[in-house]
Design a protein around this motif. Structure first.
Motif, mmCIF file in Angstrom:
data_model
loop_
_atom_site.group_PDB
_atom_site.id
_atom_site.type_symbol
_atom_site.label_atom_id
_atom_site.label_comp_id
_atom_site.label_asym_id
_atom_site.label_seq_id
_atom_site.Cartn_x
_atom_site.Cartn_y
_atom_site.Cartn_z
ATOM 1 N N MET A 1 0.847 -1.206 0.000
ATOM 2 C CA MET A 1 0.000 0.000 0.000
ATOM 3 C C MET A 1 0.878 1.250 0.000
ATOM 4 O O MET A 1 1.793 1.382 0.814
ATOM 5 C CB MET A 1 -0.895 0.003 1.241
ATOM 6 C CG MET A 1 -1.808 1.229 1.354
ATOM 7 S SD MET A 1 -2.629 1.340 2.958
ATOM 8 C CE MET A 1 -3.684 -0.081 2.871
ATOM 9 N N TYR A 2 0.610 2.181 -0.940
ATOM 10 C CA TYR A 2 1.371 3.435 -0.966
ATOM 11 C C TYR A 2 0.945 4.347 0.174
ATOM 12 O O TYR A 2 1.765 4.802 0.979
ATOM 13 C CB TYR A 2 1.173 4.126 -2.316
ATOM 14 C CG TYR A 2 1.703 5.548 -2.348
ATOM 15 C CD1 TYR A 2 3.050 5.807 -2.110
ATOM 16 C CD2 TYR A 2 0.859 6.625 -2.607
ATOM 17 C CE1 TYR A 2 3.542 7.098 -2.123
ATOM 18 C CE2 TYR A 2 1.342 7.919 -2.638
ATOM 19 C CZ TYR A 2 2.682 8.157 -2.385
ATOM 20 O OH TYR A 2 3.167 9.436 -2.396
ATOM 21 N N PHE A 3 -0.353 4.625 0.253
ATOM 22 C CA PHE A 3 -0.849 5.555 1.264
ATOM 23 C C PHE A 3 -2.309 5.259 1.524
ATOM 24 O O PHE A 3 -3.080 5.039 0.595
ATOM 25 C CB PHE A 3 -0.677 6.993 0.764
ATOM 26 C CG PHE A 3 -1.340 8.040 1.624
ATOM 27 C CD1 PHE A 3 -1.041 8.144 2.971
ATOM 28 C CD2 PHE A 3 -2.257 8.918 1.080
ATOM 29 C CE1 PHE A 3 -1.651 9.100 3.754
ATOM 30 C CE2 PHE A 3 -2.858 9.887 1.852
ATOM 31 C CZ PHE A 3 -2.560 9.973 3.203
ATOM 32 N N GLY A 4 -2.683 5.212 2.804
ATOM 33 C CA GLY A 4 -4.083 4.970 3.105
ATOM 34 C C GLY A 4 -4.324 4.664 4.566
ATOM 35 O O GLY A 4 -3.451 4.861 5.423
ATOM 36 N N PHE A 5 -5.529 4.180 4.835
ATOM 37 C CA PHE A 5 -5.984 3.890 6.194
ATOM 38 C C PHE A 5 -6.518 2.466 6.249
ATOM 39 O O PHE A 5 -7.092 1.974 5.283
ATOM 40 C CB PHE A 5 -7.101 4.859 6.599
ATOM 41 C CG PHE A 5 -6.708 6.313 6.534
ATOM 42 C CD1 PHE A 5 -6.154 6.943 7.639
ATOM 43 C CD2 PHE A 5 -6.895 7.047 5.366
ATOM 44 C CE1 PHE A 5 -5.799 8.281 7.581
ATOM 45 C CE2 PHE A 5 -6.540 8.383 5.296
ATOM 46 C CZ PHE A 5 -5.982 8.995 6.410
ATOM 47 N N GLU A 6 -6.333 1.836 7.395
ATOM 48 C CA GLU A 6 -6.802 0.467 7.558
ATOM 49 C C GLU A 6 -7.511 0.298 8.896
ATOM 50 O O GLU A 6 -6.933 0.579 9.952
ATOM 51 C CB GLU A 6 -5.630 -0.514 7.479
ATOM 52 C CG GLU A 6 -6.044 -1.974 7.542
ATOM 53 C CD GLU A 6 -4.872 -2.912 7.363
ATOM 54 O OE1 GLU A 6 -5.037 -4.113 7.654
ATOM 55 O OE2 GLU A 6 -3.790 -2.453 6.942
ATOM 56 N N ASP A 7 -8.788 -0.103 8.831
ATOM 57 C CA ASP A 7 -9.587 -0.456 10.008
ATOM 58 C C ASP A 7 -9.593 0.655 11.060
ATOM 59 O O ASP A 7 -9.369 0.422 12.242
ATOM 60 C CB ASP A 7 -9.061 -1.754 10.619
ATOM 61 C CG ASP A 7 -10.033 -2.348 11.636
ATOM 62 O OD1 ASP A 7 -11.254 -2.174 11.460
ATOM 63 O OD2 ASP A 7 -9.566 -2.980 12.615
ATOM 64 N N LEU B 1 -13.083 1.931 9.136
ATOM 65 C CA LEU B 1 -12.917 2.439 7.773
ATOM 66 C C LEU B 1 -11.541 2.073 7.229
ATOM 67 O O LEU B 1 -10.526 2.251 7.890
ATOM 68 C CB LEU B 1 -13.089 3.956 7.748
ATOM 69 C CG LEU B 1 -13.001 4.613 6.366
ATOM 70 C CD1 LEU B 1 -13.975 5.771 6.262
ATOM 71 C CD2 LEU B 1 -11.583 5.104 6.056
ATOM 72 N N SER B 2 -11.526 1.599 6.003
ATOM 73 C CA SER B 2 -10.290 1.339 5.275
ATOM 74 C C SER B 2 -10.374 1.998 3.906
ATOM 75 O O SER B 2 -11.419 1.932 3.239
ATOM 76 C CB SER B 2 -10.050 -0.166 5.112
ATOM 77 O OG SER B 2 -9.868 -0.799 6.363
ATOM 78 N N ALA B 3 -9.295 2.648 3.501
ATOM 79 C CA ALA B 3 -9.257 3.294 2.184
ATOM 80 C C ALA B 3 -7.811 3.447 1.774
ATOM 81 O O ALA B 3 -6.940 3.659 2.620
ATOM 82 C CB ALA B 3 -9.938 4.664 2.225
ATOM 83 N N ASP B 4 -7.553 3.341 0.480
ATOM 84 C CA ASP B 4 -6.202 3.593 -0.017
ATOM 85 C C ASP B 4 -6.280 4.553 -1.192
ATOM 86 O O ASP B 4 -7.307 4.656 -1.866
ATOM 87 C CB ASP B 4 -5.506 2.287 -0.413
ATOM 88 C CG ASP B 4 -6.252 1.553 -1.515
ATOM 89 O OD1 ASP B 4 -5.976 1.838 -2.697
ATOM 90 O OD2 ASP B 4 -7.096 0.693 -1.201
ATOM 91 N N PHE B 5 -5.173 5.270 -1.420
ATOM 92 C CA PHE B 5 -5.147 6.341 -2.405
ATOM 93 C C PHE B 5 -4.010 6.114 -3.386
ATOM 94 O O PHE B 5 -2.879 5.823 -2.990
ATOM 95 C CB PHE B 5 -4.992 7.687 -1.697
ATOM 96 C CG PHE B 5 -6.006 7.903 -0.613
ATOM 97 C CD1 PHE B 5 -7.323 8.178 -0.918
ATOM 98 C CD2 PHE B 5 -5.648 7.770 0.724
ATOM 99 C CE1 PHE B 5 -8.269 8.343 0.075
ATOM 100 C CE2 PHE B 5 -6.589 7.938 1.737
ATOM 101 C CZ PHE B 5 -7.897 8.219 1.405
ATOM 102 N N GLU B 6 -4.311 6.246 -4.655
ATOM 103 C CA GLU B 6 -3.340 5.984 -5.700
ATOM 104 C C GLU B 6 -2.331 7.124 -5.804
ATOM 105 O O GLU B 6 -2.685 8.300 -5.722
ATOM 106 C CB GLU B 6 -4.042 5.805 -7.043
ATOM 107 C CG GLU B 6 -4.955 4.587 -7.101
ATOM 108 C CD GLU B 6 -5.639 4.452 -8.448
ATOM 109 O OE1 GLU B 6 -5.298 5.245 -9.354
ATOM 110 O OE2 GLU B 6 -6.497 3.574 -8.596
ATOM 111 N N LYS B 7 -1.084 6.755 -6.006
ATOM 112 C CA LYS B 7 -0.022 7.740 -6.154
ATOM 113 C C LYS B 7 -0.262 8.574 -7.411
ATOM 114 O O LYS B 7 -0.580 8.054 -8.478
ATOM 115 C CB LYS B 7 1.329 7.029 -6.239
ATOM 116 C CG LYS B 7 2.529 7.958 -6.157
ATOM 117 C CD LYS B 7 3.813 7.152 -6.050
ATOM 118 C CE LYS B 7 5.003 8.066 -5.825
ATOM 119 N NZ LYS B 7 6.265 7.274 -5.631
ATOM 120 N N GLY B 8 -0.142 9.894 -7.264
ATOM 121 C CA GLY B 8 -0.293 10.795 -8.398
ATOM 122 C C GLY B 8 -1.721 11.135 -8.764
ATOM 123 O O GLY B 8 -1.951 11.806 -9.769
#
Length: 259
Positions: A1-7, A21-28
């Protein structure tokens, strides 16, 4: 995972705001967090500045828990601009923006000529050169917000996190700020995560929408995938007509009534 939140779990007293809440964000990319008032969008972002400590869960950057980063090290990679910010009344725009260089300075050191050259470059890129000597307090709302975003950009971050950057701005200044944010993303490759309340602007300027409801990530995807009449009914409690903006290549909606 590049950047994000988990649980992520966050509660204020007996009130549970985020419930895993879990979410991840794509680089760029540019991602807009959307959802009803009080759903936890701002609380989620405050984890990054350590203004909120979750009861459970982790924020990650490059596979590392952000709590393992020293504050200066994290500030060199993530710039967080909260919804509310203030500066001394007599501070000028150039000085304010120069504060963005402090994560890169040794303790007790002043900005070098090289740092100030970076400040000037950021002012040029954000259209603030003519306002460099103006007191921040004398600026219009849109100009002031551009100056604060320029401060964050002057940190030379990989990731720019903005909490409601268009709040209290009229429509022309909202568009001006978001055009600048998108330009920074496209030209400098800065990953942007921002909270926006105006869904039509979010759909126009974000590559991806992440909708929060009932404390979890309800839906994420491209604006075309997310912005549907069913989404608007389920998340915001309104019926609406969704159309395609053929000029900007994004959806927009016109609300009908509260359900």
């Amino acid at each position: 995972m590049y950047f994000g939140f988990e649980d992520i779990h966050i509660a204020y007293g007996d009130k549970k705001v985020l419930r895993g809440l879990s979410a991840d964000f794509e680089k760029g990319s540019i991602t807009a967090l959307v959802g009803p008032n009080g759903c936890g969008k701002s609380s989620l972002l405050r984890i990054l500045s350590r203004g909120v400590r979750p009861q459970r869960g982790t924020a990650w950057l490059d596979g590392r828990d952000i709590r393992s980063y020293r504050r200066r090290e994290l500030a060199q990679r993530i710039a967080v601009l909260p919804q509310l910010h203030s500066a001394p009344g007599d501070i000028d725009v150039r000085t304010l923006i120069s504060y963005g260089r402090y994560p890169h300075l040794r303790p007790g050191r002043r900005p070098t000529p090289k740092d100030m050259a970076r400040v000037d470059a950021v002012m040029a890129h954000t259209g603030l050169c003519q306002l460099a000597d103006q007191p921040v307090a004398s600026l219009s709302g849109g100009e002031r917000q551009r100056a604060w975003i320029a401060l964050a950009v002057c940190q030379d971050p990989e990731i720019l996190v903005l909490d409601e950057p268009t709040t209290y701005l009229d429509v022309s200044h909202q568009v001006d700020v978001l055009e600048m944010v998108r330009r920074l993303n496209r030209e400098q490759g800065i990953t942007v995560v921002m909270v926006l309340h105006d869904l039509n602007l979010a759909a126009r300027y974000a590559d991806r929408l992440c909708a929060i409801k009932d404390g979890v990530l309800y839906l994420s995807g491209s604006p075309a995938e997310v912005m549907t009449d069913g989404f608007l009914r389920e998340v915001f409690g309104v019926t609406a007509h969704v159309y395609e903006d053929e000029i900007n290549g994004c959806p927009y909606f016109i609300p009908e009534k509260v359900v």
